[in-house]
Design a protein around this motif. Structure first.
Motif, PDB file in Angstrom:
ATOM      1  N   GLU A 158      27.800 -17.278  26.766  1.00 41.40           N
ATOM      2  CA  GLU A 158      27.256 -16.091  27.418  1.00 41.40           C
ATOM      3  C   GLU A 158      27.961 -14.858  26.862  1.00 41.40           C
ATOM      4  OE1 GLU A 158      27.901 -16.506  31.583  1.00 41.40           O
ATOM      5  OE2 GLU A 158      26.556 -18.230  31.811  1.00 41.40           O
ATOM      6  N   LEU A 175      27.292 -13.109  23.843  1.00 42.70           N
ATOM      7  CA  LEU A 175      27.454 -12.947  22.398  1.00 42.70           C
ATOM      8  C   LEU A 175      27.146 -11.519  21.948  1.00 42.70           C
ATOM      9  CD1 LEU A 175      26.048 -16.184  20.695  1.00 42.70           C
ATOM     10  CD2 LEU A 175      28.357 -15.224  20.475  1.00 42.70           C
ATOM     11  N   GLU A 176      26.283 -10.853  22.705  1.00 47.60           N
ATOM     12  CA  GLU A 176      25.919  -9.482  22.341  1.00 47.60           C
ATOM     13  C   GLU A 176      27.100  -8.518  22.450  1.00 47.60           C
ATOM     14  OE1 GLU A 176      25.223  -9.930  26.768  1.00 47.60           O
ATOM     15  OE2 GLU A 176      24.846 -11.133  24.971  1.00 47.60           O
ATOM     16  N   ASN A 177      28.177  -8.945  23.093  1.00 45.90           N
ATOM     17  CA  ASN A 177      29.358  -8.088  23.237  1.00 45.90           C
ATOM     18  C   ASN A 177      30.268  -8.113  22.007  1.00 45.90           C
ATOM     19  OD1 ASN A 177      28.768  -7.174  25.898  1.00 45.90           O
ATOM     20  ND2 ASN A 177      29.473  -9.138  26.709  1.00 45.90           N
ATOM     21  N   GLU A 200      28.766  -6.261  15.541  1.00 48.02           N
ATOM     22  CA  GLU A 200      28.301  -6.802  14.271  1.00 48.02           C
ATOM     23  C   GLU A 200      29.246  -6.458  13.135  1.00 48.02           C
ATOM     24  OE1 GLU A 200      24.333  -5.564  13.484  1.00 48.02           O
ATOM     25  OE2 GLU A 200      23.481  -6.565  15.246  1.00 48.02           O
ATOM     26  N   ARG A 208      32.422  -7.636  28.306  1.00 43.09           N
ATOM     27  CA  ARG A 208      32.191  -6.349  27.652  1.00 43.09           C
ATOM     28  C   ARG A 208      33.505  -5.795  27.090  1.00 43.09           C
ATOM     29  NH1 ARG A 208      28.135  -3.246  31.931  1.00 43.09           N
ATOM     30  NH2 ARG A 208      26.372  -4.730  31.735  1.00 43.09           N
TER      31      ARG A 208
END
Length: 255
Positions: A23, A25-27, A30, A177
């Motif tokens: 849960e 991964l978007e944090n 890139e 976050r």
């Protein structure tokens, strides 16, 4: 190149065999530097987290893993380098702490992801222990890099301390976050700020992991557990000797 090959040869089978759920991964950014601050339940933590990330994450490991002699030593060194482990020389006046800080700063300055366990060692009982302010907070305040709290879930059930062969259970990873401490950049010499930053990160890890928090260092807890086990073993031996003495006394009385 080596990391990519090792990630493919280890990370792929690891995800296939254990199917870790993730849960947040978007944090993970890139690109650009960040510090991944994780709880530490198992030796396998340093393998499961990199396996689920697209980017390379660098952890630190004791230098002895990279300098052991013989074929086994060379294979071990190649393995740890391949999975992103960075050797840290524990010698010197302040030992591993200063070496880890320097290593972390180098990773951050190169734009990489630096992984660190604020507890300093694996949890002896699955609970979350007090974070050490000397590593995580100093790297964060020296560089201004964001700190991303990470919670490893159930990895201690897969590979408890001392167990070589892992159990095929499904672990979890929760990524929180990013925390911004850039307002304190350059204040890494202030012990009160270091303590405050560390405690904030540990609080976020606790919320993600659901672990019970213990406000002592894990190293101290390990000593207490070891001392208690030693005392229990000594008492058991004394009880056995007393029992043996009572039996001998009974036999002499019967004679």
């Amino acid at each position: 190149m080596i990391y990519g090959a090792m990630k493919f040869s280890i990370g792929g089978p690891l995800k296939l065999a254990f199917r870790p759920w993730v849960e947040g991964l978007e944090n993970i950014p890139e690109r650009g530097p960040a510090i991944l601050a994780s709880n530490h339940l198992s030796f396998s933590d340093s393998f499961f987290l990199p396996a689920v990330l697209e980017r390379k994450v660098t952890f630190i490991a004791k230098a002895e893993y990279f300098t052991a002699p013989g074929v086994k030593g060379r294979l071990t060194a190649a393995f740890f380098k391949g999975v992103g482990q960075l050797p840290v020389d524990r010698s010197g006046a302040r030992g591993a702490g200063e070496a880890a800080i320097r290593a972390g700063i180098r990773v951050i300055e190169s734009g990489g992801l630096f992984g660190i366990y604020p507890e300093g060692t694996r949890s002896p009982d699955g609970r979350l222990y007090r974070g050490k302010p000397g590593g995580l907070a100093r790297v964060a305040l020296a560089t201004g890099a964001p700190v991303i709290p990470v919670a490893m879930i159930d990895t201690e059930k897969i590979q408890p301390p001392g167990q070589v062969v892992p159990k095929l259970l499904r672990p979890g990873i929760r990524i929180g976050r990013p925390l911004d401490f850039s307002r304190y950049q350059g204040m890494d010499g202030d012990r009160f700020i270091l303590r405050s930053v560390t405690d904030q990160v540990m609080y976020e890890i606790m919320k993600l992991s659901g672990q019970e928090y213990v406000d002592v260092y894990a190293t101290a807890a390990k000593r207490q557990i070891a001392d208690a086990a030693k005392a229990e073993a000594q008492e058991s031996k004394r009880a056995q000797r007393r029992a043996a003495g009572d039996e001998n006394e009974t036999e002499r009385s019967g004679a």
